[in-house]
Design a protein around this motif. Sequence first.
Motif, PDB file in Angstrom:
ATOM      1  N   GLY A 190      36.886 -12.862 -46.120  1.00 49.33           N
ATOM      2  CA  GLY A 190      35.829 -12.379 -47.006  1.00 49.33           C
ATOM      3  C   GLY A 190      34.807 -11.588 -46.232  1.00 49.33           C
ATOM      4  N   GLY A 191      34.943 -11.530 -44.907  1.00 50.67           N
ATOM      5  CA  GLY A 191      34.117 -10.646 -44.120  1.00 50.67           C
ATOM      6  C   GLY A 191      32.849 -11.267 -43.574  1.00 50.67           C
ATOM      7  N   LYS A 192      32.673 -12.578 -43.671  1.00 48.33           N
ATOM      8  CA  LYS A 192      31.453 -13.175 -43.173  1.00 48.33           C
ATOM      9  C   LYS A 192      31.607 -13.508 -41.700  1.00 48.33           C
ATOM     10  CE  LYS A 192      27.992 -16.728 -44.026  1.00 48.33           C
ATOM     11  NZ  LYS A 192      27.555 -17.830 -44.886  1.00 48.33           N
ATOM     12  N   LEU A 230      25.008   2.923 -39.800  1.00 43.33           N
ATOM     13  CA  LEU A 230      25.602   1.745 -39.167  1.00 43.33           C
ATOM     14  C   LEU A 230      25.322   1.732 -37.667  1.00 43.33           C
ATOM     15  CD1 LEU A 230      29.119   1.324 -40.831  1.00 43.33           C
ATOM     16  CD2 LEU A 230      27.011   0.099 -41.328  1.00 43.33           C
ATOM     17  N   LYS A 231      25.356   2.911 -37.058  1.00 44.15           N
ATOM     18  CA  LYS A 231      25.047   3.002 -35.627  1.00 44.15           C
ATOM     19  C   LYS A 231      23.631   2.495 -35.351  1.00 44.15           C
ATOM     20  CE  LYS A 231      24.499   6.298 -31.822  1.00 44.15           C
ATOM     21  NZ  LYS A 231      23.267   5.669 -31.348  1.00 44.15           N
ATOM     22  N   LYS A 232      22.682   2.896 -36.186  1.00 39.71           N
ATOM     23  CA  LYS A 232      21.304   2.455 -36.016  1.00 39.71           C
ATOM     24  C   LYS A 232      21.195   0.933 -36.175  1.00 39.71           C
ATOM     25  CE  LYS A 232      19.134   6.774 -37.508  1.00 39.71           C
ATOM     26  NZ  LYS A 232      18.289   7.422 -38.554  1.00 39.71           N
ATOM     27  N   GLN A 233      21.954   0.382 -37.123  1.00 40.84           N
ATOM     28  CA  GLN A 233      21.945  -1.070 -37.301  1.00 40.84           C
ATOM     29  C   GLN A 233      22.468  -1.783 -36.068  1.00 40.84           C
ATOM     30  OE1 GLN A 233      23.735  -0.958 -41.658  1.00 40.84           O
ATOM     31  NE2 GLN A 233      23.052  -3.022 -41.177  1.00 40.84           N
ATOM     32  N   VAL A 234      23.569  -1.271 -35.522  1.00 36.89           N
ATOM     33  CA  VAL A 234      24.158  -1.887 -34.335  1.00 36.89           C
ATOM     34  C   VAL A 234      23.202  -1.755 -33.144  1.00 36.89           C
ATOM     35  CG1 VAL A 234      26.025  -1.676 -32.638  1.00 36.89           C
ATOM     36  CG2 VAL A 234      26.546  -1.608 -35.071  1.00 36.89           C
ATOM     37  N   ASP A 235      22.596  -0.589 -32.990  1.00 42.24           N
ATOM     38  CA  ASP A 235      21.678  -0.370 -31.870  1.00 42.24           C
ATOM     39  C   ASP A 235      20.479  -1.310 -31.923  1.00 42.24           C
ATOM     40  OD1 ASP A 235      23.286   1.648 -30.909  1.00 42.24           O
ATOM     41  OD2 ASP A 235      22.075   3.279 -31.746  1.00 42.24           O
ATOM     42  N   ALA A 236      20.097  -1.702 -33.133  1.00 36.81           N
ATOM     43  CA  ALA A 236      18.915  -2.550 -33.298  1.00 36.81           C
ATOM     44  C   ALA A 236      19.204  -4.037 -33.070  1.00 36.81           C
ATOM     45  CB  ALA A 236      18.328  -2.353 -34.696  1.00 36.81           C
ATOM     46  N   LEU A 237      20.466  -4.418 -32.927  1.00 34.95           N
ATOM     47  CA  LEU A 237      20.807  -5.825 -32.725  1.00 34.95           C
ATOM     48  C   LEU A 237      20.366  -6.307 -31.351  1.00 34.95           C
ATOM     49  CD1 LEU A 237      24.429  -5.972 -34.227  1.00 34.95           C
ATOM     50  CD2 LEU A 237      22.254  -6.500 -35.347  1.00 34.95           C
ATOM     51  N   ASP A 238      20.106  -7.604 -31.258  1.00 37.00           N
ATOM     52  CA  ASP A 238      19.696  -8.218 -29.994  1.00 37.00           C
ATOM     53  C   ASP A 238      20.894  -8.933 -29.376  1.00 37.00           C
ATOM     54  OD1 ASP A 238      18.562  -9.500 -27.876  1.00 37.00           O
ATOM     55  OD2 ASP A 238      17.208 -10.768 -29.052  1.00 37.00           O
ATOM     56  N   VAL A 273      26.260  -5.315 -40.840  1.00 38.30           N
ATOM     57  CA  VAL A 273      27.023  -4.105 -40.574  1.00 38.30           C
ATOM     58  C   VAL A 273      28.348  -4.134 -41.348  1.00 38.30           C
ATOM     59  CG1 VAL A 273      28.208  -2.763 -38.786  1.00 38.30           C
ATOM     60  CG2 VAL A 273      25.963  -3.759 -38.320  1.00 38.30           C
ATOM     61  N   ALA A 274      28.981  -5.308 -41.383  1.00 37.39           N
ATOM     62  CA  ALA A 274      30.238  -5.456 -42.122  1.00 37.39           C
ATOM     63  C   ALA A 274      30.037  -5.172 -43.606  1.00 37.39           C
ATOM     64  CB  ALA A 274      30.791  -6.866 -41.933  1.00 37.39           C
ATOM     65  N   ASN A 275      28.908  -5.605 -44.141  1.00 35.19           N
ATOM     66  CA  ASN A 275      28.612  -5.323 -45.545  1.00 35.19           C
ATOM     67  C   ASN A 275      28.508  -3.824 -45.776  1.00 35.19           C
ATOM     68  OD1 ASN A 275      28.538  -8.051 -46.117  1.00 35.19           O
ATOM     69  ND2 ASN A 275      26.318  -8.221 -45.913  1.00 35.19           N
ATOM     70  N   GLY A 276      27.930  -3.129 -44.806  1.00 33.43           N
ATOM     71  CA  GLY A 276      27.827  -1.678 -44.923  1.00 33.43           C
ATOM     72  C   GLY A 276      29.182  -1.005 -44.886  1.00 33.43           C
ATOM     73  N   LEU A 277      30.091  -1.561 -44.106  1.00 29.20           N
ATOM     74  CA  LEU A 277      31.430  -0.977 -44.011  1.00 29.20           C
ATOM     75  C   LEU A 277      32.151  -0.986 -45.353  1.00 29.20           C
ATOM     76  CD1 LEU A 277      32.834  -2.368 -40.648  1.00 29.20           C
ATOM     77  CD2 LEU A 277      32.364   0.004 -41.208  1.00 29.20           C
ATOM     78  N   THR A 278      31.951  -2.031 -46.130  1.00 31.20           N
ATOM     79  CA  THR A 278      32.646  -2.108 -47.414  1.00 31.20           C
ATOM     80  C   THR A 278      32.177  -0.996 -48.351  1.00 31.20           C
ATOM     81  OG1 THR A 278      31.010  -3.659 -48.324  1.00 31.20           O
ATOM     82  CG2 THR A 278      32.908  -4.602 -47.199  1.00 31.20           C
ATOM     83  N   ARG A 279      30.930  -0.590 -48.211  1.00 31.55           N
ATOM     84  CA  ARG A 279      30.422   0.514 -49.040  1.00 31.55           C
ATOM     85  C   ARG A 279      30.950   1.856 -48.543  1.00 31.55           C
ATOM     86  NH1 ARG A 279      25.821  -2.815 -48.583  1.00 31.55           N
ATOM     87  NH2 ARG A 279      24.962  -1.522 -46.901  1.00 31.55           N
ATOM     88  N   ILE A 280      30.979   2.011 -47.237  1.00 31.55           N
ATOM     89  CA  ILE A 280      31.424   3.281 -46.665  1.00 31.55           C
ATOM     90  C   ILE A 280      32.920   3.493 -46.874  1.00 31.55           C
ATOM     91  CG2 ILE A 280      31.610   4.604 -44.516  1.00 31.55           C
ATOM     92  CD1 ILE A 280      29.101   3.268 -43.562  1.00 31.55           C
ATOM     93  N   GLU A 281      33.667   2.409 -46.999  1.00 26.98           N
ATOM     94  CA  GLU A 281      35.117   2.509 -47.194  1.00 26.98           C
ATOM     95  C   GLU A 281      35.457   3.424 -48.368  1.00 26.98           C
ATOM     96  OE1 GLU A 281      36.945  -1.105 -48.385  1.00 26.98           O
ATOM     97  OE2 GLU A 281      38.979  -0.374 -48.064  1.00 26.98           O
ATOM     98  N   LYS A 282      34.789   3.203 -49.495  1.00 27.75           N
ATOM     99  CA  LYS A 282      35.074   4.022 -50.674  1.00 27.75           C
ATOM    100  C   LYS A 282      34.666   5.466 -50.454  1.00 27.75           C
ATOM    101  CE  LYS A 282      35.125   0.606 -54.385  1.00 27.75           C
ATOM    102  NZ  LYS A 282      34.553   0.215 -55.699  1.00 27.75           N
ATOM    103  N   ALA A 339      38.297  -1.813 -43.918  1.00 23.81           N
ATOM    104  CA  ALA A 339      37.077  -1.081 -44.247  1.00 23.81           C
ATOM    105  C   ALA A 339      36.837   0.061 -43.285  1.00 23.81           C
ATOM    106  CB  ALA A 339      35.882  -2.032 -44.242  1.00 23.81           C
ATOM    107  N   LEU A 340      36.985  -0.200 -42.007  1.00 23.53           N
ATOM    108  CA  LEU A 340      36.751   0.843 -41.028  1.00 23.53           C
ATOM    109  C   LEU A 340      37.903   1.819 -40.950  1.00 23.53           C
ATOM    110  CD1 LEU A 340      34.791   1.964 -39.001  1.00 23.53           C
ATOM    111  CD2 LEU A 340      35.792   0.508 -37.265  1.00 23.53           C
ATOM    112  N   SER A 341      39.098   1.376 -41.272  1.00 22.89           N
ATOM    113  CA  SER A 341      40.256   2.246 -41.143  1.00 22.89           C
ATOM    114  C   SER A 341      40.415   3.174 -42.333  1.00 22.89           C
ATOM    115  CB  SER A 341      41.533   1.414 -40.986  1.00 22.89           C
ATOM    116  OG  SER A 341      41.834   0.737 -42.198  1.00 22.89           O
ATOM    117  N   GLY A 342      39.702   2.922 -43.412  1.00 19.58           N
ATOM    118  CA  GLY A 342      39.884   3.737 -44.606  1.00 19.58           C
ATOM    119  C   GLY A 342      39.769   5.219 -44.346  1.00 19.58           C
ATOM    120  N   GLY A 343      38.736   5.609 -43.607  1.00 18.82           N
ATOM    121  CA  GLY A 343      38.526   7.020 -43.337  1.00 18.82           C
ATOM    122  C   GLY A 343      39.551   7.621 -42.418  1.00 18.82           C
TER     123      GLY A 343
END
Length: 226
Positions: free
Chosen positions: A216-218, A121-129, A143-152, A8-12
Motif C-alpha cells: 500500500g506504499g506506507k 519531489l526533489k525538493k521534498q527529498v532534499d529537505a529530509l533529515d 514522497v511516495a504519496n507524491g509519486l502516485t499522483r505523478i504516475e498518472k 509509480a516511478l516507472s510509469g514515465g
Amino acid sequence: MNKKLAAALSGGAVLVLALSGCSGDEGNKVDDWAKTFCDQAKPQIQKRADAHQIIISTAADSKPAEIQAADSKAFQDIADADRALAKAVETAGAPPVENGEKVKQDAIRELNETAVAYEGLKKQVDALDPSNQQKFADGLQNVANGLTRIEKMDQNALAKLEEGELGQAMAKQPGCQKPTASTPPKPSGSASPGAGSTADAGGAVAPTKGASAKPGGKATATKSEE
C-alpha cells in the motif's frame, strides 16, 4: 519497496516504449515525424532509465544520506529528461494526424508539468533529515504519496502520441525502443525489479537502512542498527 511504489516511478519510463507493434505501410509524413521525434527522444529515454536504476541500486544497504542524494539526483534527471522530451515534441512540430496541433500542445504542456512535479519531489527529498531515522522514513512516505499522483501525469503525457498510426510509426523507430539502464543493479539486497525486468520497471523512493515498506506504499521505520 513494494511493487505499487515501484510502478509509480516507472510509469514515465514507458511513455514511448509500451507501443504496439506496427502493421501495414505508414505514410511518409507520419514516419518522418516519428523519426524526428524519436531521434531526439532516445537520450532522454536512456536518461530516465538510468535515473531509475540509480535509485534501485542505491537502495541496497545504503545510508539515509546516500539514499537522499541518489533520489534527489534521479528526480532532477527525470525532470530534465521530461523537459527535453517536451522540446523534442516542439521541434518535431504538430504530428500529421487528426487534431495534430492539439496533440502537440497537450504533450508539451503535460511533459513540462510532470517535470515541475518531479522537481517538487526533489525538493521534498532534499529537505529530509537523514540523521533522524524515523523522520526520514516518514518523509519518504510523503514522497511516495507524491509519486502516485505523478504516475498518472507521466502516463498521460504522451498518450495521444502513442495512439493509432502515429504510435505504430514510433514503435518502428530505434530511438523509441525500450532502453537498458547503463548502471547495472547490485546483485543482492537491492530493491530491484523482478527477474527479467529492465529499467522501465524502475524503483520508487528507496527506504532507509532499517526502514521497510508495507503493502500500500506506507514506509515505516524499524529500529536502526546504527
